[in-house]
Design an enzyme around this catalytic site. Structure first.
Site, short mmCIF file in Angstrom:
data_model
loop_
_atom_site.label_atom_id
_atom_site.label_comp_id
_atom_site.label_asym_id
_atom_site.label_seq_id
_atom_site.Cartn_x
_atom_site.Cartn_y
_atom_site.Cartn_z
N HIS A 130 48.31 95.50 11.50
CA HIS A 130 48.50 94.92 12.85
C HIS A 130 48.94 96.06 13.77
O HIS A 130 49.59 97.02 13.32
CB HIS A 130 49.61 93.87 12.72
CG HIS A 130 49.89 93.08 13.95
ND1 HIS A 130 50.67 93.57 14.98
CD2 HIS A 130 49.55 91.83 14.32
CE1 HIS A 130 50.78 92.64 15.93
NE2 HIS A 130 50.10 91.58 15.55
N ASP A 207 55.55 95.62 6.03
CA ASP A 207 55.44 94.66 7.12
C ASP A 207 55.27 93.29 6.48
O ASP A 207 54.20 92.97 5.93
CB ASP A 207 54.23 95.03 8.00
CG ASP A 207 53.96 93.99 9.08
OD1 ASP A 207 54.57 92.90 9.03
OD2 ASP A 207 53.13 94.26 9.96
N GLN A 210 53.61 88.31 7.73
CA GLN A 210 52.84 87.19 7.17
C GLN A 210 53.32 86.83 5.77
O GLN A 210 53.26 85.67 5.38
CB GLN A 210 51.34 87.55 7.12
CG GLN A 210 50.70 87.81 8.48
CD GLN A 210 50.69 86.59 9.39
OE1 GLN A 210 50.80 85.44 8.95
NE2 GLN A 210 50.60 86.83 10.68
N LYS A 233 57.52 82.95 12.81
CA LYS A 233 56.37 82.67 11.94
C LYS A 233 56.79 81.90 10.69
O LYS A 233 56.00 81.71 9.78
CB LYS A 233 55.70 83.99 11.52
CG LYS A 233 54.98 84.71 12.67
CD LYS A 233 54.22 85.90 12.12
CE LYS A 233 53.89 86.92 13.18
NZ LYS A 233 52.79 86.52 14.04
N CYS A 372 45.22 91.47 17.31
CA CYS A 372 46.04 92.69 17.29
C CYS A 372 45.73 93.56 16.08
O CYS A 372 46.64 94.19 15.50
CB CYS A 372 47.54 92.37 17.33
SG CYS A 372 48.01 91.52 18.81
N1 7TS Z 1 52.62 92.34 11.57
C1 7TS Z 1 51.75 91.38 11.19
C2 7TS Z 1 51.05 91.48 9.88
C3 7TS Z 1 51.53 90.30 12.05
O1 7TS Z 1 50.67 89.34 11.68
C4 7TS Z 1 52.21 90.24 13.29
C5 7TS Z 1 51.94 89.15 14.29
C6 7TS Z 1 53.12 91.25 13.60
C7 7TS Z 1 53.29 92.30 12.72
C8 7TS Z 1 53.95 91.23 14.85
O2 7TS Z 1 54.84 90.16 14.81
P1 7TS Z 1 55.78 89.86 16.08
O3 7TS Z 1 56.53 88.65 15.70
O4 7TS Z 1 56.61 91.06 16.29
O5 7TS Z 1 54.83 89.63 17.22
N2 7TS Z 1 50.69 88.54 14.16
C9 7TS Z 1 50.10 87.76 15.09
C10 7TS Z 1 48.88 87.15 14.88
O6 7TS Z 1 48.19 87.27 13.86
N3 7TS Z 1 48.56 86.43 15.97
O7 7TS Z 1 49.54 86.57 16.88
C11 7TS Z 1 50.51 87.38 16.33
#
Ligand code: 7TS
Length: 417
Positions: A130, A207, A210, A233, A372
């Site tokens: 991501h 990371d 997910q 999430k 992303c």
């Molecule tokens: N890493 C992964 C694997 C992710 O799926 C996401 C967000 C992030 C980092 C960043 O997370 P945040 O909470 O800091 O934004 N993924 C997604 C997605 O798949 N659709 O919207 C956000």
């Protein structure tokens, strides 16, 4: 239609009753929410916990010698214990609250990275990442004169582990990778990668944005050095995320953000830092969000992380089976047994944005775009995909609704299935 809505792993009927949002209709249809990889819906217990803190014991934390502040501090700090227990951390001091996964990764890039990455060093990422696990390292590498190296994937989005041998040497100071892809759904062999990275002396950041909401994750078993994830999430509120770090590394790291709360003593001549974890939590923290995250962790633990993973697996296998019956539908990524609850796909020449719009008319919420993960899409020769992602409240019937809405979209556009 399958006719049966529950998976064998979870009683989804009971779970759905915990989520007020499923009582609403969208454009005259029941809500079919298939975008949990972006953010999940919230159960009543989380909403009520946050409401109770605001109504009953709201005050700033860590400072008041009075009842409300003590109670609010307890709610906030109890969550640290709950999160530590969820991921089997050694100690609560290793749990740092941030805003989200992105901020957790930035914390490591700025604090650990600036102190430990030098000219000529290498940072190893993978093609599944991501943007949040790419851009902070690009900035760091540029600033320090370091080099990014990228572990490739196979055509079905599995990491090419043979390449890892060629890429891993003592120049690699950091390995940062996602444990589960937000596009292909790939669950990567994290333990093996971490072991091999440690063999060449690299530090490892996982990371877990997910993975932590969907799989049992045990940091002592994984032996990772850092783990980043987001509350929103995993049924928790927005505005709170987690960085787990090994105590020895965190102790040696300089602060990231500075100001109130993260200090022990300030004078014009010298300032000393607070103990862990507060050294990395500058300013008034997300107090109510912290309490909400605690309720979310309780909720997930009650269901059981093994059961959640099994439920995802059943939904994703059923979805892949049903979707592959649609002529012209191409699924991105590995077979069902190698992935979490995410299916990204293309459908003939229909643009994913048009698909998402047509799905929405049927009350089906999916995500469309590059999610992303532009470098991953480039590797696959795509600019965008449509993506359905599942969580505890999804049913087999949700999959049937998605498939029916896709068939309807094809017919509407004169490309009957
Ligand atoms: N890493 C992964 C694997 C992710 O799926 C996401 C967000 C992030 C980092 C960043 O997370 P945040 O909470 O800091 O934004 N993924 C997604 C997605 O798949 N659709 O919207 C956000």
């Amino acid at each position: 239609m399958n006719g049966c809505t529950e998976t064998s792993a979870l009683n989804t009927e009971r779970i759905r009753a915990d989520f007020p949002i499923f009582s609403r209709r969208v454009r005259g249809n029941p809500l079919t929410f298939l975008d949990s990889a972006a953010s999940t819906q919230k159960p009543t217990s989380v909403l009520e916990t946050m409401d109770r803190v605001y109504r009953w014991c709201y005050a700033n934390v860590h400072r008041g010698i009075y009842c409300l502040s003590e109670e609010a501090t307890c709610c906030y700090e109890d969550t640290r214990e709950k999160v530590a227990d969820l991921i089997n951390a050694d100690a609560r001091e290793e749990i740092i609250f941030t805003r989200n996964t992105t901020e957790s990764i930035n914390l490591v890039a700025y604090s650990w990275g600036r102190a430990n990455i030098h000219a000529g060093d290498r940072i190893l990422l993978t093609e599944l990442e991501h943007h949040s696990n790419i851009v902070p390292w690009q900035l760091l590498a540029r600033e320090r004169g370091a080099e990014l190296v990228v572990l490739g994937i196979t055509d079905d989005c599995m990491l090419d582990l043979e390449q890892l041998d060629e890429l891993l040497d003592e120049r690699v100071r950091l390995v940062a990778f996602t444990m589960m892809s937000n596009v292909a759904g790939t669950i990567v062999p994290a333990k093996e990668i971490i072991r091999r990275a440690h063999d060449v002396g690299a530090v490892v950041l996982v990371d877990g944005a997910q993975a932590v909401p969907h799989l049992p994750v045990d940091v002592q078993e994984l032996q990772c050095d850092f783990l980043a994830f987001s509350g929103h999430k995993m049924c928790g509120p927005t505005g709170i995320g987690v960085l787990h770090g090994r105590r020895k590394l965190l102790e040696a790291m300089p602060p990231f953000l500075s100001g109130g709360d993260m200090i022990l003593r300030v004078s014009w001549d010298d300032t000393t830092w607070n103990d862990l974890p507060w050294k990395f939590e500058a300013g008034t923290p997300p107090i109510v969000e912290g309490a909400g995250l605690g309720a979310a962790v309780d909720y997930l633990k009650d269901i059981g992380m093994e059961a959640i993973a099994a439920h995802d697996r059943e939904l994703v296998s059923y979805a892949m089976e049903q979707l592959s019956d649609l002529p012209g539908l191409e699924i991105v990524g590995p077979p069902a047994h190698r992935r979490g609850g995410v299916v990204a796909f293309t459908f003939r020449d229909i643009h994913p944005h048009d698909l998402a719009y047509l799905m929405d008319l049927e009350g089906v919420a999916i995500r469309a775009g590059h999610h992303c993960a532009q470098p991953l899409h480039q590797r696959l020769g795509l600019t965008a995909t449509a993506r359905a992602s599942f969580y505890v409240y999804n049913t087999l019937e949700d999959v049937d609704r998605l498939v029916a809405a896709l068939e309807k979209a094809a017919t509407k556009l004169g490309r009957g299935a």
